[in-house]
Design an enzyme around this catalytic site. Sequence first.
Site, PDB file in Angstrom:
ATOM      1  N   PRO A 110       0.678  -1.040   0.211  1.00 23.66           N
ATOM      2  CA  PRO A 110      -0.617   0.175  -0.126  1.00 23.66           C
ATOM      3  C   PRO A 110       0.579   1.507  -0.256  1.00 23.66           C
ATOM      4  O   PRO A 110       2.150   1.512   0.531  1.00 23.66           O
ATOM      5  CB  PRO A 110      -0.557  -0.347   1.617  1.00 23.66           C
ATOM      6  CG  PRO A 110      -0.564  -1.002   2.069  1.00 23.66           C
ATOM      7  CD  PRO A 110       0.288  -1.948   1.205  1.00 23.66           C
ATOM      8  N   VAL A 111       0.027   2.353  -0.824  1.00 24.71           N
ATOM      9  CA  VAL A 111       1.477   3.484  -1.504  1.00 24.71           C
ATOM     10  C   VAL A 111       0.719   4.192   0.597  1.00 24.71           C
ATOM     11  O   VAL A 111      -0.109   4.863   0.695  1.00 24.71           O
ATOM     12  CB  VAL A 111       0.323   4.274  -2.402  1.00 24.71           C
ATOM     13  CG1 VAL A 111       0.912   5.659  -2.271  1.00 24.71           C
ATOM     14  CG2 VAL A 111       1.234   3.269  -3.409  1.00 24.71           C
ATOM     15  N   ALA A 113       1.510   4.154   3.803  1.00 21.77           N
ATOM     16  CA  ALA A 113       1.315   3.006   5.060  1.00 21.77           C
ATOM     17  C   ALA A 113       2.791   2.910   5.295  1.00 21.77           C
ATOM     18  O   ALA A 113       2.881   2.433   6.018  1.00 21.77           O
ATOM     19  CB  ALA A 113       1.246   2.259   4.483  1.00 21.77           C
ATOM     20  N   GLY A 114       3.661   3.616   5.461  1.00 23.28           N
ATOM     21  CA  GLY A 114       5.212   3.116   5.952  1.00 23.28           C
ATOM     22  C   GLY A 114       5.288   2.581   5.999  1.00 23.28           C
ATOM     23  O   GLY A 114       6.584   1.818   7.036  1.00 23.28           O
ATOM     24  N   SER A 118       7.071   3.453  -1.816  1.00 25.14           N
ATOM     25  CA  SER A 118       7.751   3.870  -3.140  1.00 25.14           C
ATOM     26  C   SER A 118       9.961   3.720  -3.121  1.00 25.14           C
ATOM     27  O   SER A 118      10.207   3.226  -4.129  1.00 25.14           O
ATOM     28  CB  SER A 118       8.686   5.548  -2.043  1.00 25.14           C
ATOM     29  OG  SER A 118       7.284   6.445  -2.584  1.00 25.14           O
ATOM     30  N   ALA A 119      10.112   3.246  -2.437  1.00 20.91           N
ATOM     31  CA  ALA A 119      11.696   2.405  -1.768  1.00 20.91           C
ATOM     32  C   ALA A 119      11.533   1.423  -3.098  1.00 20.91           C
ATOM     33  O   ALA A 119      12.295   1.497  -4.196  1.00 20.91           O
ATOM     34  CB  ALA A 119      12.285   2.392  -0.686  1.00 20.91           C
ATOM     35  N   ALA A 120      10.481   0.782  -2.539  1.00 24.62           N
ATOM     36  CA  ALA A 120      10.382  -1.233  -3.172  1.00 24.62           C
ATOM     37  C   ALA A 120      10.162  -0.544  -4.411  1.00 24.62           C
ATOM     38  O   ALA A 120      11.173  -0.940  -5.591  1.00 24.62           O
ATOM     39  CB  ALA A 120       9.275  -1.661  -3.130  1.00 24.62           C
ATOM     40  N   ASP A 161      15.016   2.864   4.061  1.00 24.86           N
ATOM     41  CA  ASP A 161      14.625   2.001   2.988  1.00 24.86           C
ATOM     42  C   ASP A 161      14.883   1.482   1.777  1.00 24.86           C
ATOM     43  O   ASP A 161      14.796   0.101   1.358  1.00 24.86           O
ATOM     44  CB  ASP A 161      13.171   3.076   2.250  1.00 24.86           C
ATOM     45  CG  ASP A 161      12.156   3.707   4.386  1.00 24.86           C
ATOM     46  OD1 ASP A 161      12.780   3.316   4.700  1.00 24.86           O
ATOM     47  OD2 ASP A 161      11.289   3.614   3.917  1.00 24.86           O
TER      48      ASP A 161
HETATM   49  C1  MEV Z   1      10.633   6.246   6.312  1.00 19.47           C
HETATM   50  O1  MEV Z   1      10.763   4.746   6.352  1.00 19.47           O
HETATM   51  C2  MEV Z   1      11.491   6.606   7.639  1.00 19.47           C
HETATM   52  C3  MEV Z   1      11.977   8.102   7.669  1.00 19.47           C
HETATM   53  O2  MEV Z   1      13.329   7.637   8.859  1.00 19.47           O
HETATM   54  C4  MEV Z   1      12.510   8.737   6.344  1.00 19.47           C
HETATM   55  C5  MEV Z   1      14.115   7.956   6.346  1.00 19.47           C
HETATM   56  O3  MEV Z   1      14.988   7.143   6.674  1.00 19.47           O
HETATM   57  O4  MEV Z   1      14.395   7.925   5.196  1.00 19.47           O
HETATM   58  C6  MEV Z   1      10.778   8.556   8.455  1.00 19.47           C
END
Ligand code: MEV
Length: 334
Positions: A110-111, A113-114, A118-120, A161
Amino acid sequence: MRVLASAPAKIILFGEHSVVYGKPAIAAAIDLRTYVWAEFNENGAIKIEAKDIRVPGLTVSFSEDEIYFESDYGKAAEVLSYVRQAIELVRKEADANGKGITVSITSQIPVGAGLGSSAAVAVATIGAVSRLLGLELSNEEIGKLGHKVELLVQGASSGIDPTVSAIGGFIHYEKGNFEHLPFMELPIVVGYTGSSGSTKELVAMVRGTYEEMPEVIEPVLVAMGKIVEKARDVITSDLDEELRFAQLGRLMNINHGLLDALGVSTKKLSELVYAARVAGAIGAKITGAGGGGCMYALAPENQSEVATAITIAGGTPMITRISREGLRIEEVLP
Ligand code: MEV
Protein backbone atom coordinates in the site's frame (compact mmCIF):
# COMPACT_ATOMS: atom_id res chain seq x y z
CA MET A 1 14.21 -7.99 -24.48
CA ARG A 2 11.98 -7.74 -21.36
CA VAL A 3 13.11 -7.87 -17.74
CA LEU A 4 10.95 -8.44 -14.64
CA ALA A 5 12.37 -7.42 -11.25
CA SER A 6 10.76 -7.38 -7.81
CA ALA A 7 11.65 -5.71 -4.51
CA PRO A 8 10.12 -6.05 -1.02
CA ALA A 9 8.42 -3.69 1.42
CA LYS A 10 10.02 -3.06 4.79
CA ILE A 11 9.16 -2.29 8.35
CA ILE A 12 11.32 -0.13 10.56
CA LEU A 13 11.54 -1.93 13.88
CA PHE A 14 13.33 0.87 15.73
CA GLY A 15 14.73 4.31 14.91
CA GLU A 16 12.59 5.94 12.19
CA HIS A 17 13.04 9.72 11.97
CA SER A 18 16.15 9.76 14.24
CA VAL A 19 17.89 7.80 11.42
CA VAL A 20 17.53 10.90 9.21
CA TYR A 21 19.84 12.67 11.73
CA GLY A 22 22.59 10.06 11.44
CA LYS A 23 21.42 7.89 14.35
CA PRO A 24 21.19 4.10 13.81
CA ALA A 25 17.99 2.18 12.99
CA ILE A 26 16.89 -1.45 12.66
CA ALA A 27 14.65 -2.56 9.78
CA ALA A 28 13.52 -5.73 8.05
CA ALA A 29 12.27 -6.57 4.57
CA ILE A 30 8.80 -8.16 4.61
CA ASP A 31 6.99 -10.43 2.19
CA LEU A 32 4.95 -7.87 0.22
CA ARG A 33 6.54 -7.01 -3.14
CA THR A 34 6.50 -4.55 -6.04
CA TYR A 35 6.98 -5.99 -9.56
CA VAL A 36 8.44 -3.96 -12.44
CA TRP A 37 8.66 -5.00 -16.11
CA ALA A 38 11.07 -2.99 -18.28
CA GLU A 39 11.50 -3.10 -22.05
CA PHE A 40 12.75 -0.87 -24.86
CA ASN A 41 10.43 1.24 -27.00
CA GLU A 42 11.08 2.73 -30.41
CA ASN A 43 10.21 6.38 -29.77
CA GLY A 44 13.03 7.28 -27.38
CA ALA A 45 10.68 8.31 -24.56
CA ILE A 46 10.14 7.08 -21.02
CA LYS A 47 6.68 5.52 -20.68
CA ILE A 48 5.29 4.43 -17.33
CA GLU A 49 2.20 2.39 -16.55
CA ALA A 50 0.98 1.50 -13.07
CA LYS A 51 -1.39 -1.42 -12.59
CA ASP A 52 -3.13 -2.44 -9.37
CA ILE A 53 -1.50 0.11 -7.09
CA ARG A 54 -3.05 -0.02 -3.58
CA VAL A 55 -4.06 3.23 -1.94
CA PRO A 56 -6.37 3.58 1.09
CA GLY A 57 -9.70 2.04 0.20
CA LEU A 58 -9.03 1.27 -3.46
CA THR A 59 -6.73 -0.24 -6.06
CA VAL A 60 -5.92 1.90 -9.10
CA SER A 61 -4.34 1.49 -12.55
CA PHE A 62 -3.20 4.44 -14.66
CA SER A 63 -0.46 5.71 -16.96
CA GLU A 64 1.70 8.80 -16.71
CA ASP A 65 -0.43 10.77 -19.19
CA GLU A 66 -3.47 10.60 -16.90
CA ILE A 67 -2.12 11.66 -13.53
CA TYR A 68 -4.45 13.19 -10.96
CA PHE A 69 -2.73 14.86 -8.08
CA GLU A 70 -5.68 15.18 -5.73
CA SER A 71 -6.78 12.78 -3.00
CA ASP A 72 -5.28 9.36 -2.44
CA TYR A 73 -5.28 8.59 -6.13
CA GLY A 74 -2.71 11.40 -6.24
CA LYS A 75 -0.62 9.54 -3.66
CA ALA A 76 -0.49 6.59 -6.05
CA ALA A 77 0.47 8.94 -8.87
CA GLU A 78 3.39 10.24 -6.78
CA VAL A 79 4.95 6.79 -7.16
CA LEU A 80 5.54 7.67 -10.80
CA SER A 81 8.03 10.40 -9.92
CA TYR A 82 10.23 7.77 -8.21
CA VAL A 83 10.02 5.57 -11.30
CA ARG A 84 10.88 8.41 -13.68
CA GLN A 85 13.87 9.55 -11.59
CA ALA A 86 15.04 5.93 -11.28
CA ILE A 87 14.94 5.38 -15.06
CA GLU A 88 16.71 8.67 -15.77
CA LEU A 89 19.43 7.88 -13.23
CA VAL A 90 20.11 4.42 -14.69
CA ARG A 91 20.08 5.72 -18.28
CA LYS A 92 22.72 8.26 -17.22
CA GLU A 93 24.83 5.58 -15.47
CA ALA A 94 24.65 3.42 -18.60
CA ASP A 95 25.37 6.34 -20.93
CA ALA A 96 22.05 5.59 -22.62
CA ASN A 97 20.25 8.94 -22.44
CA GLY A 98 17.57 9.10 -25.12
CA LYS A 99 17.00 5.33 -25.18
CA GLY A 100 13.23 4.63 -25.15
CA ILE A 101 12.16 2.61 -22.09
CA THR A 102 8.71 1.41 -21.09
CA VAL A 103 8.11 0.35 -17.53
CA SER A 104 5.04 -1.34 -16.10
CA ILE A 105 4.54 -1.62 -12.32
CA THR A 106 2.25 -3.70 -10.13
CA SER A 107 2.49 -3.55 -6.37
CA GLN A 108 1.20 -5.40 -3.33
CA ILE A 109 2.52 -2.65 -1.03
CA PRO A 110 0.00 0.00 0.00
CA VAL A 111 1.20 3.49 -0.93
CA GLY A 112 1.85 5.95 1.92
CA ALA A 113 1.51 3.24 4.55
CA GLY A 114 5.05 3.61 5.91
CA LEU A 115 5.99 0.24 4.41
CA GLY A 116 8.51 1.63 1.93
CA SER A 117 6.42 1.42 -1.25
CA SER A 118 8.32 4.28 -2.94
CA ALA A 119 11.69 2.73 -2.14
CA ALA A 120 10.57 -0.70 -3.37
CA VAL A 121 9.29 0.83 -6.62
CA ALA A 122 12.58 2.73 -7.11
CA VAL A 123 14.72 -0.33 -6.31
CA ALA A 124 12.72 -2.71 -8.55
CA THR A 125 12.82 -0.14 -11.39
CA ILE A 126 16.58 0.35 -11.06
CA GLY A 127 17.02 -3.44 -10.97
CA ALA A 128 14.93 -4.05 -14.10
CA VAL A 129 16.23 -1.10 -16.13
CA SER A 130 19.90 -1.65 -15.25
CA ARG A 131 19.63 -5.29 -16.38
CA LEU A 132 17.88 -4.16 -19.57
CA LEU A 133 20.72 -1.73 -20.30
CA GLY A 134 23.39 -4.36 -19.54
CA LEU A 135 24.70 -2.66 -16.40
CA GLU A 136 26.04 -5.06 -13.80
CA LEU A 137 25.16 -3.58 -10.44
CA SER A 138 25.19 -5.33 -7.08
CA ASN A 139 22.09 -5.11 -4.88
CA GLU A 140 24.05 -2.85 -2.56
CA GLU A 141 24.85 -0.46 -5.44
CA ILE A 142 21.20 -0.53 -6.47
CA GLY A 143 20.22 0.40 -2.88
CA LYS A 144 22.58 3.39 -3.06
CA LEU A 145 21.02 4.53 -6.37
CA GLY A 146 17.60 4.10 -4.73
CA HIS A 147 18.76 6.46 -1.99
CA LYS A 148 19.71 9.04 -4.68
CA VAL A 149 16.22 8.72 -6.16
CA GLU A 150 14.65 9.36 -2.73
CA LEU A 151 16.86 12.41 -2.21
CA LEU A 152 15.82 13.78 -5.63
CA VAL A 153 12.10 13.23 -5.02
CA GLN A 154 11.77 13.79 -1.25
CA GLY A 155 14.61 16.20 -0.56
CA ALA A 156 15.61 14.32 2.61
CA SER A 157 16.03 10.60 3.27
CA SER A 158 18.29 8.44 5.41
CA GLY A 159 18.52 5.73 2.72
CA ILE A 160 17.34 2.95 5.04
CA ASP A 161 14.24 2.09 2.96
CA PRO A 162 16.00 1.49 -0.40
CA THR A 163 18.87 -0.30 1.37
CA VAL A 164 16.66 -2.86 3.10
CA SER A 165 14.49 -3.27 -0.01
CA ALA A 166 17.59 -3.97 -2.15
CA ILE A 167 19.43 -6.33 0.19
CA GLY A 168 16.59 -7.92 2.21
CA GLY A 169 16.70 -9.58 5.65
CA PHE A 170 17.09 -7.96 8.97
CA ILE A 171 19.52 -5.01 9.15
CA HIS A 172 21.16 -2.47 11.39
CA TYR A 173 21.68 0.74 9.41
CA GLU A 174 23.71 3.83 10.20
CA LYS A 175 24.80 6.68 7.90
CA GLY A 176 24.70 4.67 4.68
CA ASN A 177 26.32 1.55 6.17
CA PHE A 178 24.42 -1.59 6.97
CA GLU A 179 25.07 -4.84 8.76
CA HIS A 180 22.89 -7.95 8.66
CA LEU A 181 21.62 -8.98 12.09
CA PRO A 182 21.17 -12.66 12.93
CA PHE A 183 17.89 -13.76 11.37
CA MET A 184 15.09 -14.25 13.87
CA GLU A 185 11.42 -15.03 13.26
CA LEU A 186 9.53 -12.09 14.71
CA PRO A 187 5.95 -12.88 15.72
CA ILE A 188 4.55 -9.50 14.72
CA VAL A 189 1.26 -8.08 13.49
CA VAL A 190 1.29 -4.96 11.30
CA GLY A 191 -1.79 -2.74 11.63
CA TYR A 192 -2.70 -0.42 8.77
CA THR A 193 -4.71 2.68 9.75
CA GLY A 194 -6.20 2.89 6.24
CA SER A 195 -4.94 6.42 5.76
CA SER A 196 -1.64 7.50 4.32
CA GLY A 197 1.02 9.91 5.54
CA SER A 198 3.56 11.76 3.40
CA THR A 199 7.13 10.83 4.40
CA LYS A 200 8.37 14.04 2.80
CA GLU A 201 5.98 16.22 4.86
CA LEU A 202 6.56 14.34 8.13
CA VAL A 203 10.35 14.47 7.80
CA ALA A 204 10.06 18.22 7.05
CA MET A 205 7.74 18.72 10.05
CA VAL A 206 10.23 17.06 12.43
CA ARG A 207 13.05 19.10 10.87
CA GLY A 208 11.03 22.29 11.53
CA THR A 209 10.64 21.46 15.23
CA TYR A 210 14.31 20.48 15.44
CA GLU A 211 15.40 23.80 13.98
CA GLU A 212 13.08 25.73 16.24
CA MET A 213 14.21 24.03 19.47
CA PRO A 214 17.29 21.82 18.92
CA GLU A 215 18.05 21.74 22.65
CA VAL A 216 14.73 19.93 23.23
CA ILE A 217 14.67 17.66 20.16
CA GLU A 218 18.33 16.55 20.09
CA PRO A 219 18.05 14.60 23.40
CA VAL A 220 14.93 12.84 22.03
CA LEU A 221 16.87 11.78 18.91
CA VAL A 222 19.84 10.67 21.04
CA ALA A 223 17.48 8.57 23.19
CA MET A 224 16.05 6.97 20.04
CA GLY A 225 19.60 6.09 18.93
CA LYS A 226 20.23 4.49 22.35
CA ILE A 227 17.02 2.43 22.01
CA VAL A 228 18.34 1.07 18.71
CA GLU A 229 21.72 0.15 20.18
CA LYS A 230 20.03 -1.55 23.14
CA ALA A 231 17.73 -3.43 20.73
CA ARG A 232 20.76 -4.59 18.73
CA ASP A 233 22.42 -5.85 21.94
CA VAL A 234 19.25 -7.74 22.84
CA ILE A 235 18.86 -9.25 19.35
CA THR A 236 22.48 -10.42 19.23
CA SER A 237 22.58 -11.61 22.86
CA ASP A 238 22.24 -15.21 23.99
CA LEU A 239 19.33 -14.45 26.30
CA ASP A 240 16.47 -16.89 25.90
CA GLU A 241 13.75 -15.93 23.46
CA GLU A 242 11.14 -14.98 26.05
CA LEU A 243 13.47 -12.51 27.73
CA ARG A 244 14.60 -11.08 24.39
CA PHE A 245 11.00 -10.50 23.30
CA ALA A 246 10.13 -8.93 26.67
CA GLN A 247 13.01 -6.44 26.39
CA LEU A 248 12.33 -5.67 22.72
CA GLY A 249 8.66 -5.04 23.58
CA ARG A 250 9.61 -2.51 26.28
CA LEU A 251 11.98 -0.77 23.86
CA MET A 252 9.18 -0.61 21.24
CA ASN A 253 6.87 1.08 23.74
CA ILE A 254 9.51 3.67 24.67
CA ASN A 255 10.31 4.30 20.99
CA HIS A 256 6.59 4.82 20.28
CA GLY A 257 6.34 7.36 23.11
CA LEU A 258 9.24 9.35 21.66
CA LEU A 259 7.78 9.26 18.15
CA ASP A 260 4.52 10.54 19.62
CA ALA A 261 6.53 13.30 21.32
CA LEU A 262 7.92 14.30 17.90
CA GLY A 263 4.32 14.68 16.68
CA VAL A 264 4.21 11.91 14.07
CA SER A 265 1.51 9.77 15.70
CA THR A 266 -2.22 10.21 15.01
CA LYS A 267 -5.32 9.39 17.02
CA LYS A 268 -5.87 6.26 14.94
CA LEU A 269 -2.23 5.11 15.22
CA SER A 270 -2.35 5.51 19.00
CA GLU A 271 -5.69 3.68 19.17
CA LEU A 272 -4.23 0.72 17.24
CA VAL A 273 -1.10 0.72 19.41
CA TYR A 274 -3.15 0.68 22.65
CA ALA A 275 -5.65 -1.86 21.31
CA ALA A 276 -2.75 -4.21 20.52
CA ARG A 277 -1.19 -3.75 23.96
CA VAL A 278 -4.50 -4.30 25.76
CA ALA A 279 -4.97 -7.52 23.73
CA GLY A 280 -1.67 -8.80 25.09
CA ALA A 281 1.04 -7.57 22.68
CA ILE A 282 4.36 -7.21 24.52
CA GLY A 283 5.12 -4.03 22.62
CA ALA A 284 3.57 -1.86 19.93
CA LYS A 285 4.73 1.19 18.01
CA ILE A 286 4.44 3.20 14.83
CA THR A 287 6.51 1.87 11.96
CA GLY A 288 7.76 4.24 9.25
CA ALA A 289 7.10 7.93 8.96
CA GLY A 290 3.73 7.98 10.81
CA GLY A 291 0.96 10.52 10.14
CA GLY A 292 -1.30 7.56 9.28
CA GLY A 293 0.23 4.49 7.71
CA CYS A 294 1.08 1.55 9.97
CA MET A 295 1.97 0.42 13.48
CA TYR A 296 3.31 -2.98 14.45
CA ALA A 297 2.96 -5.13 17.53
CA LEU A 298 5.14 -7.89 18.94
CA ALA A 299 2.83 -10.71 19.96
CA PRO A 300 4.62 -14.04 20.48
CA GLU A 301 1.73 -15.74 22.27
CA ASN A 302 -1.32 -14.20 20.69
CA GLN A 303 -0.92 -12.92 17.15
CA SER A 304 -4.52 -13.69 16.23
CA GLU A 305 -6.03 -11.96 19.33
CA VAL A 306 -3.92 -8.88 18.59
CA ALA A 307 -5.00 -8.96 14.92
CA THR A 308 -8.66 -9.09 16.05
CA ALA A 309 -8.14 -6.18 18.47
CA ILE A 310 -6.62 -4.12 15.63
CA THR A 311 -9.65 -4.87 13.46
CA ILE A 312 -12.08 -3.88 16.23
CA ALA A 313 -10.16 -0.62 16.68
CA GLY A 314 -10.75 0.13 12.99
CA GLY A 315 -7.42 -0.95 11.47
CA THR A 316 -6.46 -3.65 8.98
CA PRO A 317 -4.14 -6.28 10.46
CA MET A 318 -1.49 -8.02 8.36
CA ILE A 319 0.46 -10.98 9.67
CA THR A 320 3.70 -10.71 7.70
CA ARG A 321 6.99 -12.56 7.64
CA ILE A 322 10.50 -11.21 7.25
CA SER A 323 11.77 -11.66 3.71
CA ARG A 324 15.37 -12.83 3.52
CA GLU A 325 15.52 -11.77 -0.11
CA GLY A 326 15.76 -8.20 -1.33
CA LEU A 327 15.75 -7.21 -5.00
CA ARG A 328 15.24 -10.19 -7.32
CA ILE A 329 15.47 -10.47 -11.10
CA GLU A 330 12.45 -12.69 -11.74
CA GLU A 331 12.59 -13.14 -15.52
CA VAL A 332 14.65 -12.07 -18.52
CA LEU A 333 12.88 -12.68 -21.85
CA PRO A 334 14.66 -12.30 -25.20
C1 MEV B 1 10.57 6.26 6.48
O1 MEV B 1 10.34 4.87 6.24
C2 MEV B 1 11.57 6.42 7.56
C3 MEV B 1 12.00 7.84 7.91
O2 MEV B 1 12.98 7.68 8.94
C4 MEV B 1 12.56 8.59 6.73
C5 MEV B 1 13.94 8.08 6.28
O3 MEV B 1 14.60 7.35 6.99
O4 MEV B 1 14.35 8.47 5.16
C6 MEV B 1 10.83 8.65 8.50
